[in-house]
Design an enzyme around this catalytic site. Structure first.
Site, PDB file in Angstrom:
ATOM      1  N   LYS A  18      33.505  30.065  -9.681  1.00  0.00           N
ATOM      2  CA  LYS A  18      32.911  29.267  -8.614  1.00  0.00           C
ATOM      3  C   LYS A  18      33.121  27.777  -8.837  1.00  0.00           C
ATOM      4  O   LYS A  18      33.252  27.025  -7.882  1.00  0.00           O
ATOM      5  CB  LYS A  18      31.412  29.579  -8.480  1.00  0.00           C
ATOM      6  N   LYS A  72      33.285  38.949   1.717  1.00  0.00           N
ATOM      7  CA  LYS A  72      32.873  38.168   2.872  1.00  0.00           C
ATOM      8  C   LYS A  72      33.515  36.788   2.872  1.00  0.00           C
ATOM      9  O   LYS A  72      33.513  36.111   3.875  1.00  0.00           O
ATOM     10  CB  LYS A  72      31.346  38.080   2.968  1.00  0.00           C
ATOM     11  N   LYS A 114      38.746  43.516  -3.835  1.00  0.00           N
ATOM     12  CA  LYS A 114      37.526  43.991  -3.191  1.00  0.00           C
ATOM     13  C   LYS A 114      37.402  43.375  -1.793  1.00  0.00           C
ATOM     14  O   LYS A 114      37.789  42.223  -1.597  1.00  0.00           O
ATOM     15  CB  LYS A 114      36.345  43.538  -4.059  1.00  0.00           C
TER      16      LYS A 114
END
Ligand code: TRP
Length: 334
Positions: free
Chosen positions: A115, A200, A197
């Protein structure tokens, strides 16, 4: 234990558009677990502000996520569905646990590294301390089990380390939580790159089915889903795109992969894609309808928000008071 049941805690963030992966991989299992365990399912809005959010959007999405929990089949009278920010004990315990967590162990967190690379202009202390807040979430309720995806396992490990450390210093205080690994934990992959994966935050909108996608969009995305050039319907790792389609079909219909393979043997990929698209439409349409109805029922939802925040606060305060006492904060005067 609460009411003779083991305690289960999990949380989801209201950032980004939730995908079919969030639903089939997590939410659908949460519903199944709610009968057997005393469940706390939080909308973790405090975690969300570790990256910059538009306030109006966050507020709206947080409420919609809570509504989605209910629409998905959770009974808010049984499972405690609440906003993390409504229970101040989360922040208070997180602060205390910060003081029992080492910079060195936090520096190893892979999600922090990912992140920070993604948000290089906003590497804030909250982002760094994120796993400690998550530890507080879990430990406040004396949680036995935490259903989490593989990406959160490292955070669960550190939660256990912090809890053990605290227990060793002060005596038994926290239940040591364990990961709950679902039996059928459908792991849904991207429709455009089946090695990744479904996420979103994927930039390619065709990679993910969003829970609020309309039927035509869903059908179109499945039509475009990446498969392979083998031309034969099988369920194996080498045909990752196909495997993912079969997994989605299985999770929507309750059929096993084997049954699905024989159902489609001799048919083309196009037919399978079409069937999966329809199965997903059939799964999501009623969910979308329930969400729309619940969105309109303001007083019902407000009541749930209020009651469950009180219920969560009650259990959280018990643990927090114990912890405050152990670390040496003065007793409250009643
Ligand atoms: N960090 C989790 C995620 O992004 C969400 C979360 C916050 C969570 N607190 C939690 C999950 C406690 C399980 C238990 O997916």
């Amino acid at each position: 234990m609460i009411n003779d049941k083991k305690v289960l805690f999990s949380g989801m963030q209201a950032t980004g558009n939730l995908t079919l992966g969030n639903y089939l991989g997590a939410l659908q299992n949460w519903v199944k677990l709610a009968d057997e365990y005393e469940c706390f399912y939080s909308v973790v809005d405090m975690h969300s502000i570790t990256v910059r959010q538009d306030p109006a959007t966050l507020r709206k999405r947080a409420r919609s996520l809570l509504i989605l929990y209910i629409a998905a089949g959770l009974d808010p009278e049984k499972a405690c569905i609440y906003f993390q920010s409504h229970v101040s004990a989360h922040a208070e315990l997180a602060w205390i646990l910060d003081c029992y967590t080492y910079m060195g162990e936090m520096n190893r967190m892979t999600q922090f590294k990912d992140k920070s690379a993604k948000h290089a202009d906003n590497i804030n202390v909250g982002l760094f301390a994120y796993p400690v807040l998550m530890a507080a979430d879990i430990l406040l309720y004396q949680t036995d089990l935490v259903p989490v995806g593989i990406d959160q396992m490292q955070h669960l490990e550190i939660t256990r380390d912090i809890a053990n450390r605290f227990n060793n210093i002060y005596g038994q205080t926290f239940t040591i939580p364990e990961a709950y690994i679902g039996k059928v934990g459908a792991k849904i992959m991207s429709l455009q790159d089946p090695t990744k994966k479904m996420s979103k935050s994927d930039e390619n909108p065709n990679a993910s089915i969003y829970l609020m996608d309309d039927p035509d969009t869903i059908r179109r995305k499945f039509k475009r889903a990446v498969t392979d050039s083998e031309g034969c319907i099988a369920y194996r790792d080498e045909q990752a795109g196909l495997k993912n389609l079969i997994d989605i079909y299985a999770a929507c219909t309750g059929k096993t992969p084997d049954t699905i393979v024989s159902e489609f043997s001799g048919l083309g990929y196009g037919q399978l894609k079409e069937a999966v698209g329809e199965a997903v439409v059939d799964k999501l349409s009623p969910l979308q309808q329930r969400c729309a109805e619940l969105e309109k029922d303001k007083s019902y939802i407000d009541g749930i928000i209020k009651n469950n925040a009180e219920k969560a606060s009650y259990y959280a305060a018990k643990t927090l008071r114990k912890v405050q006492r152990k670390v040496g904060f003065p007793d409250r005067i009643r």
